[in-house]
Write a protein that holds these residues in place. Structure first.
Motif, mmCIF file in Angstrom:
data_model
loop_
_atom_site.group_PDB
_atom_site.id
_atom_site.type_symbol
_atom_site.label_atom_id
_atom_site.label_comp_id
_atom_site.label_asym_id
_atom_site.label_seq_id
_atom_site.Cartn_x
_atom_site.Cartn_y
_atom_site.Cartn_z
ATOM 1 N N SER A 46 42.602 37.129 55.581
ATOM 2 C CA SER A 46 41.221 36.738 55.298
ATOM 3 C C SER A 46 40.915 36.905 53.820
ATOM 4 C CB SER A 46 40.259 37.603 56.121
ATOM 5 O OG SER A 46 40.486 37.435 57.504
ATOM 6 N N PHE A 47 40.139 35.968 53.280
ATOM 7 C CA PHE A 47 39.728 35.981 51.884
ATOM 8 C C PHE A 47 38.208 35.895 51.830
ATOM 9 C CE2 PHE A 47 43.890 34.088 52.218
ATOM 10 C CZ PHE A 47 44.617 34.680 51.199
ATOM 11 N N GLY A 48 37.560 36.912 51.266
ATOM 12 C CA GLY A 48 36.115 36.833 51.171
ATOM 13 C C GLY A 48 35.499 38.156 50.758
ATOM 14 N N PRO A 49 34.213 38.092 50.505
ATOM 15 C CA PRO A 49 33.377 36.900 50.500
ATOM 16 C C PRO A 49 33.674 36.003 49.299
ATOM 17 C CG PRO A 49 32.017 38.882 50.174
ATOM 18 C CD PRO A 49 33.440 39.324 50.311
ATOM 19 N N VAL A 50 33.761 34.695 49.547
ATOM 20 C CA VAL A 50 34.123 33.721 48.530
ATOM 21 C C VAL A 50 32.920 33.306 47.689
ATOM 22 C CG1 VAL A 50 35.022 31.381 48.171
ATOM 23 C CG2 VAL A 50 36.073 32.874 49.868
ATOM 24 N N LYS A 51 31.766 33.208 48.303
ATOM 25 C CA LYS A 51 30.577 32.642 47.657
ATOM 26 C C LYS A 51 30.314 33.212 46.268
ATOM 27 C CE LYS A 51 25.644 31.986 48.508
ATOM 28 N NZ LYS A 51 24.558 32.272 49.429
ATOM 29 N N ASN A 52 30.344 34.493 46.118
ATOM 30 C CA ASN A 52 30.040 35.124 44.838
ATOM 31 C C ASN A 52 31.268 35.718 44.151
ATOM 32 O OD1 ASN A 52 27.231 34.568 45.041
ATOM 33 N ND2 ASN A 52 27.020 36.273 46.469
ATOM 34 N N ALA A 53 32.446 35.294 44.568
ATOM 35 C CA ALA A 53 33.677 35.830 43.977
ATOM 36 C C ALA A 53 33.823 35.353 42.532
ATOM 37 C CB ALA A 53 34.885 35.401 44.793
ATOM 38 N N THR A 54 34.282 36.235 41.682
ATOM 39 C CA THR A 54 34.511 35.883 40.282
ATOM 40 C C THR A 54 35.729 34.959 40.176
ATOM 41 O OG1 THR A 54 36.007 37.743 39.909
ATOM 42 C CG2 THR A 54 33.623 38.133 39.544
ATOM 43 N N PRO A 55 35.835 34.219 39.092
ATOM 44 C CA PRO A 55 37.039 33.408 38.877
ATOM 45 C C PRO A 55 38.313 34.254 38.908
ATOM 46 C CG PRO A 55 35.331 32.730 37.344
ATOM 47 C CD PRO A 55 34.827 33.970 38.048
ATOM 48 N N GLN A 56 38.229 35.483 38.397
ATOM 49 C CA GLN A 56 39.403 36.365 38.416
ATOM 50 C C GLN A 56 39.807 36.716 39.850
ATOM 51 O OE1 GLN A 56 36.584 36.979 36.623
ATOM 52 N NE2 GLN A 56 37.294 36.612 34.532
ATOM 53 N N LYS A 57 38.808 36.986 40.688
ATOM 54 C CA LYS A 57 39.088 37.313 42.087
ATOM 55 C C LYS A 57 39.703 36.115 42.793
ATOM 56 C CE LYS A 57 39.019 40.169 45.500
ATOM 57 N NZ LYS A 57 39.964 41.288 45.470
ATOM 58 N N ARG A 58 39.179 34.924 42.548
ATOM 59 C CA ARG A 58 39.738 33.714 43.159
ATOM 60 C C ARG A 58 41.187 33.497 42.710
ATOM 61 N NH1 ARG A 58 35.569 29.402 44.788
ATOM 62 N NH2 ARG A 58 33.674 30.629 45.052
ATOM 63 N N GLU A 59 41.471 33.757 41.459
ATOM 64 C CA GLU A 59 42.850 33.630 40.963
ATOM 65 C C GLU A 59 43.774 34.646 41.641
ATOM 66 O OE1 GLU A 59 44.316 31.267 39.154
ATOM 67 O OE2 GLU A 59 42.377 30.241 39.202
ATOM 68 N N GLN A 60 43.257 35.848 41.895
ATOM 69 C CA GLN A 60 44.044 36.853 42.625
ATOM 70 C C GLN A 60 44.367 36.356 44.031
ATOM 71 O OE1 GLN A 60 41.703 40.450 42.592
ATOM 72 N NE2 GLN A 60 42.248 40.967 40.483
ATOM 73 N N TRP A 61 43.382 35.763 44.674
ATOM 74 C CA TRP A 61 43.606 35.239 46.030
ATOM 75 C C TRP A 61 44.597 34.080 46.021
ATOM 76 C CZ3 TRP A 61 37.662 35.234 47.119
ATOM 77 C CH2 TRP A 61 37.268 36.520 47.502
ATOM 78 N N ILE A 62 44.503 33.220 45.019
ATOM 79 C CA ILE A 62 45.459 32.107 44.908
ATOM 80 C C ILE A 62 46.869 32.646 44.679
ATOM 81 C CG2 ILE A 62 46.140 30.179 43.412
ATOM 82 C CD1 ILE A 62 43.071 29.558 43.192
ATOM 83 N N ALA A 63 46.997 33.678 43.859
ATOM 84 C CA ALA A 63 48.303 34.307 43.644
ATOM 85 C C ALA A 63 48.829 34.930 44.937
ATOM 86 C CB ALA A 63 48.205 35.367 42.541
ATOM 87 N N LYS A 64 47.927 35.487 45.734
ATOM 88 C CA LYS A 64 48.334 36.073 47.013
ATOM 89 C C LYS A 64 48.839 34.991 47.965
ATOM 90 C CE LYS A 64 46.274 39.776 48.722
ATOM 91 N NZ LYS A 64 45.315 40.689 49.370
ATOM 92 N N ALA A 65 48.165 33.827 47.987
ATOM 93 C CA ALA A 65 48.602 32.719 48.835
ATOM 94 C C ALA A 65 49.991 32.241 48.403
ATOM 95 C CB ALA A 65 47.587 31.582 48.783
ATOM 96 N N TYR A 66 50.234 32.165 47.090
ATOM 97 C CA TYR A 66 51.548 31.798 46.584
ATOM 98 C C TYR A 66 52.601 32.797 47.074
ATOM 99 C CZ TYR A 66 55.351 30.757 43.349
ATOM 100 O OH TYR A 66 56.588 30.431 42.824
ATOM 101 N N ALA A 67 52.272 34.089 46.983
ATOM 102 C CA ALA A 67 53.204 35.129 47.416
ATOM 103 C C ALA A 67 53.491 35.031 48.914
ATOM 104 C CB ALA A 67 52.652 36.504 47.069
ATOM 105 N N TYR A 68 52.467 34.744 49.715
ATOM 106 C CA TYR A 68 52.692 34.554 51.152
ATOM 107 C C TYR A 68 53.672 33.417 51.398
ATOM 108 C CZ TYR A 68 48.646 37.554 52.300
ATOM 109 O OH TYR A 68 47.782 38.592 52.435
ATOM 110 N N GLY A 69 53.476 32.301 50.685
ATOM 111 C CA GLY A 69 54.383 31.169 50.836
ATOM 112 C C GLY A 69 55.788 31.509 50.380
ATOM 113 N N ASN A 70 55.891 32.269 49.324
ATOM 114 C CA ASN A 70 57.195 32.631 48.781
ATOM 115 C C ASN A 70 57.968 33.576 49.695
ATOM 116 O OD1 ASN A 70 58.844 34.263 46.320
ATOM 117 N ND2 ASN A 70 58.626 32.046 46.126
#
Length: 192
Positions: A166-190
């Motif tokens: 789970s990723f959230g809350p997304v609504k008020n997430a900072t750009p840095q937090k969103r980038e962390q989540w995107i990096a986590k998704a990459y790691a899951y795929g890897n």
């Protein structure tokens, strides 16, 4: 060991944070040497309504026929979607209603309350975004959307294990937090 992975973004918008997570997962999985297919539900053309339930056969549109073949091909399914009103968006639910049919995903046994799980030998990972704080979704709401997808859909059809991130809350997430989540998704795929 290479796996056949099918990634299914279930957000109805062509551009979304879920799309960014799905793209990152795909990149990570491909970097690890996996075979990856992507089916973006926002780009498919199909009627999401199962008009007559299981009472009559509703022909599958070409996009759904292709999606069904991709599900047969896959060893690992990845669904990426937001939680809206406690569960998945209508587009993803409609896709499941139309694809996960008797004879493809499961088969009821004659004269029995039991069924055969026809999509066994597959695993799944759900990447789920939400604006509700995750702790609140878990403790207060009791994760209705997670339970629906994991237990009453995927495991019902034999897909297991089912991992949920789970990723959230997304609504008020900072750009840095969103980038962390995107990096986590990459790691899951890897690591898929």
């Amino acid at each position: 060991m290479s796996r056949r992975i099918l990634v299914i973004p279930g957000h109805p918008a062509m551009e979304s944070f879920c799309g960014s997570l799905a793209d990152a997962y795909v990149k990570g999985a491909r970097a690890a040497g996996n075979e990856v297919q992507l089916i973006d539900l926002a780009k498919l053309s199909f009627d999401p309504i199962l008009h007559n339930g299981y009472n009559s056969i509703q022909p599958l549109e070409p996009d759904l026929l292709s999606a069904r073949e991709a599900i047969k091909w896959a060893e690992h399914l990845v669904f990426v979607y937001p939680i809206w009103w406690g569960a998945m968006p209508a587009l993803l639910k409609g896709f499941i209603d139309r694809i996960f049919l008797p004879g493809f995903a499961f088969k009821f046994r004659d004269g029995s309350a039991m069924w055969d799980r026809l999509l066994s030998n597959r695993s799944a990972h759900l990447l789920v975004t939400m604006d509700t704080p995750i702790w609140y979704y878990k403790l207060v709401y009791r994760m209705p959307g997670h339970n629906q997808m994991k237990r009453t859909i995927l495991e019902f059809c034999g897909i297991k294990p089912v991992k949920i991130s789970s990723f959230g809350p997304v609504k008020n997430a900072t750009p840095q937090k969103r980038e962390q989540w995107i990096a986590k998704a990459y790691a899951y795929g890897n690591k898929a």
